[in-house]
Scaffold this active site. Structure first.
Site, short mmCIF file in Angstrom:
data_model
loop_
_atom_site.label_atom_id
_atom_site.label_comp_id
_atom_site.label_asym_id
_atom_site.label_seq_id
_atom_site.Cartn_x
_atom_site.Cartn_y
_atom_site.Cartn_z
N PHE A 181 34.35 36.94 39.00
CA PHE A 181 35.09 35.69 39.11
C PHE A 181 35.40 35.34 40.57
O PHE A 181 35.62 34.17 40.89
CB PHE A 181 36.39 35.77 38.29
CG PHE A 181 37.54 36.49 38.94
CD1 PHE A 181 38.54 35.79 39.59
CD2 PHE A 181 37.64 37.87 38.90
CE1 PHE A 181 39.61 36.44 40.17
CE2 PHE A 181 38.69 38.54 39.47
CZ PHE A 181 39.69 37.82 40.12
N LYS A 182 35.38 36.30 41.43
CA LYS A 182 35.76 36.06 42.82
C LYS A 182 34.68 35.33 43.61
O LYS A 182 34.91 34.95 44.76
CB LYS A 182 36.14 37.38 43.49
CG LYS A 182 37.37 37.99 42.80
CD LYS A 182 37.79 39.31 43.38
CE LYS A 182 39.01 39.85 42.61
NZ LYS A 182 39.51 41.11 43.13
#
Length: 435
Positions: free
Chosen positions: A106-107
């Site tokens: 997700f980063k």
């Protein structure tokens, strides 16, 4: 938009200045002076907007005039060039997959958005070199490395705890080279993070090199994570039901972004802070006492944080009103055995292979929904923050099922890994000044 330090002993700065600094000179995290409220027409008609258009409407107020609108739209298009599918697990529970970017975590969104903002800043200011210093418990490092790889004028130094990241995560940290340097620290993520924070307030370093951070303490990393929540709202199953979102939480930047989304007018009914046994925040939500702890290693290593940096921002959103905060957030924590059981349960009921962090998100969501008298009135979404391949050993052992290796990982399996040992802050300081 201007930003102030949450230690209240530094000058206010613009968006680009806050992104470039990372941390305020007084060691405080930057926070926007205002939280803008989005027009109800935009929320009510969100299905008519593309993901890029949604992101632009959300972030433009925070950027202000620091980046021209057309260039900001280009940054967003480059950032969100992959999908964010929602997968239904049961009739009222679904997962938002945030791992379809280049490093399967997700980063990727925050790292890509920040890298492009800094690249723009460097072009405008014509600086010779900027050094990005970042601590990682697993996924941040890989996403930052990819986001800044070969970006002209920017060097990246990543600190990660020795023996406490997965094999796949270590590959992503140590196989790029070029302008990326990986440092293997004897200690925990908290030790890595503390060294990064110390470097930012070291006067000798600040006088000699331009330094910034790419952790979620950086506003570009943090605020761009709001995009997930608007995309989840737009694509949620059962749109007539109230929305609950469970966030697997470590440093709490992602949950904080969810709260900002709600404050801007996004109709999230409740947020669940789901953690592993590093339960500082769930314990705070029960007692009202914030007691940081030394982090403990678990199979959900990205959440092995005993003193989450972003929680001070969450407290600021509610002006330190504990009772208001408790109305919006509920916290739960789970151990490794519970996490493994959840992986099995999710697979059994749906055939879905979650990663351990997503499994904790599922547990928190399920526990909260089971406490509701009218749970059929709610649509629950938990965030699936990383591809299960990043935790191949754990997931395959628990499910007794082989996970197919994605192309993003195949291409680095045989690449030489390069990292350097780091024992203490004095060694980090010497390295920074030598560059």
């Amino acid at each position: 938009m201007e930003y102030f330090s949450l230690n209240y002993n530094a000058k206010d700065v613009t968006f680009i200045e806050a992104v470039t600094r990372g941390l305020a000179p007084d060691r405080g995290l930057y926070f926007p002076k205002d939280i803008p409220i989005l027009k109800k027409d935009f929320i009510n008609n969100i299905n008519q907007y593309s993901n890029n258009e949604i992101a632009y409407e959300v972030i433009k107020q925070f950027v202000g005039n620091d980046i021209p609108r057309d260039y900001l739209k280009k940054i967003i298009a480059d950032t969100l060039n992959f999908n964010f599918p929602i997968v239904e697990i049961t009739e009222n529970i679904a997962t938002l997959e945030l791992f379809h970017g280049p490093t399967l975590a997700f980063k990727d969104v925050g790292a890509r958005f920040m890298a492009r903002c800094l690249s723009f800043s460097n072009k405008i200011k014509k600086k010779e070199k900027l050094t990005v210093l970042v601590a990682t418990s697993g996924d941040t490092g890989g996403a930052v490395a990819d986001g800044f790889y070969k970006v002209k004028g920017i060097d990246v130094i990543i600190l990660f705890p020795k023996g406490k990241v997965s094999d796949i995560q270590k590959l992503q940290l140590t196989t790029l080279g070029e302008n990326i340097t990986a440092l293997e620290v004897e200690g925990t993520f908290d030790n890595c993070q503390d060294m990064v924070k110390t470097a930012f307030v070291d006067q000798e370093i600040s006088e000699n090199i331009a330094l910034t951070s790419a952790n979620s303490i950086n506003i570009a990393r943090w605020l761009s994570q709001m995009f997930y929540y608007f995309i989840a709202y737009k694509n949620r199953p059962n749109p007539n039901k109230k929305l609950l979102v469970s966030v697997p939480s470590g440093n709490f930047g992602n949950l904080c972004a969810g709260l900002m989304s709600k404050m801007m007018g996004l109709p999230i009914d409740h947020l669940i802070a789901s953690t592993n046994i590093n339960d500082t925040v769930p314990e705070y939500l029960k007692s009202g006492n914030y007691n940081p702890k030394k982090s403990i290693q678990t199979i959900t290593n990205a959440m092995d944080v005993g003193d989450p940096s972003n929680f001070i921002r969450i407290q600021k959103i509610f002006n330190n009103d504990f009772f208001k905060l408790k109305k919006i957030i509920t916290g739960f924590s789970y151990n490794d055995k519970q996490t493994e059981k959840a992986l099995k349960k999710i697979y059994k009921i749906s055939g879905y292979i979650a990663d351990p962090h997503g499994a904790i998100g599922y547990l928190g969501l399920k526990e909260y929904m089971d406490s509701l008298k009218d749970k059929e009135a709610y649509q629950g979404v938990f965030l699936e923050t990383a591809h299960p391949i990043k935790f191949k050993g754990t997931v395959e052992k628990v499910l007794k099922k082989e996970i197919k290796i994605p192309n993003q990982i195949k291409k680095i399996l045989d690449v030489e890994k390069t990292s350097f040992p780091l024992r203490d802050y004095s060694e980090l300081k010497s390295l920074l000044l030598s560059r």
